[in-house]
Design an enzyme around this catalytic site. Structure first.
Site, mmCIF file in Angstrom:
data_model
loop_
_atom_site.group_PDB
_atom_site.id
_atom_site.type_symbol
_atom_site.label_atom_id
_atom_site.label_comp_id
_atom_site.label_asym_id
_atom_site.label_seq_id
_atom_site.Cartn_x
_atom_site.Cartn_y
_atom_site.Cartn_z
ATOM 1 N N THR A 108 -3.951 -64.817 51.782
ATOM 2 C CA THR A 108 -2.498 -64.806 51.973
ATOM 3 C C THR A 108 -1.775 -65.900 51.188
ATOM 4 O O THR A 108 -0.733 -66.390 51.610
ATOM 5 C CB THR A 108 -2.146 -64.938 53.467
ATOM 6 O OG1 THR A 108 -2.607 -66.212 53.938
ATOM 7 C CG2 THR A 108 -2.780 -63.825 54.275
ATOM 8 N N CYS A 136 4.638 -67.063 48.921
ATOM 9 C CA CYS A 136 6.008 -66.700 49.291
ATOM 10 C C CYS A 136 6.907 -66.703 48.051
ATOM 11 O O CYS A 136 7.711 -65.785 47.843
ATOM 12 C CB CYS A 136 6.532 -67.654 50.348
ATOM 13 S SG CYS A 136 6.335 -69.405 49.961
#
Length: 206
Positions: free
Chosen positions: A141, A171
């Protein structure tokens, strides 16, 4: 083939799911906790196991219940002494192994490990999860220096069944790449700059 349509929060991975997929989460920080919250809302995902070596079971339950950004979880969250996190009656087996190769994912029939510890971010390290279960797939992630990076709406069509480990980027990658793809496709991009403002985390040093 295990194809996913699974959202890993914060990093924004969306892959293709064709069947009920059993999920294991390694690292129960905010990304791991939001992964569980989202998976509970998705009928095709079933989180069956969590590995978090740095929290007690009681604190793990507390952290899941209370989030300073996403708010209080509306359901009932408890922890049982036999090693289960209970969320609205659903049991999730918990472990506290520091070595990923020792996590018994196979005992819970895990199909996919969400690697959200932020530590095992390269192919060789992420593949430690598959030591006892060669059929596992692993989703990192965050950014990886060598694993294939798949961003939904940008290059997710490059996913294939032979990939054991993939990264869903960071992100910043997800925020910027979708916008840049549109600009590139319709206008062309010769050069770009990205300024990302991040909070200081507990393990960062001045």
């Amino acid at each position: 083939c295990i194809t996913l349509y699974f959202l890993a929060p914060h990093s924004g991975l969306l892959l293709l799911i064709a069947q009920m997929v059993k999920i294991g989460i390694n690292g129960f920080g905010r990304i791991g906790r939001m992964t569980l919250r989202l998976a509970l809302q998705h009928p095709d995902t079933d989180v069956v196991s969590i590995n978090e070596p740095f929290m007690t079971g009681e604190y793990l339950a507390y952290q899941f219940k209370h989030d300073s950004v996403h708010g209080k979880y509306p359901g009932i969250v408890t922890y049982r002494e036999d090693g289960y996190l209970i969320v609205d009656g659903k049991r999730v087996k918990t472990h506290s192994f520091k070595d990923p190769s020792k996590i018994p994912w196979d005992d819970s029939n895990v199909d996919i490990v969400v690697e959200s510890s932020g530590v095992y971010t390269t192919l060789d390290r992420a593949e430690l999860h598959t030591s006892n279960c060669k059929s596992l797939k692993v989703i990192i992630t965050t950014l990886s220096s060598d694993a294939p990076t798949l961003i939904m709406g940008v290059n997710n069509e490059q996913f294939n069944r032979d990939m054991t480990v993939v990264s869903c980027g960071s992100c910043s990658t997800n925020c910027a790449s979708a916008l840049l793809k549109v600009l590139s496709d319709y206008f062309g991009v010769e050069e770009s700059y990205l300024l990302a403002i991040q909070p200081v985390t507990a393990n960062q040093k001045a």
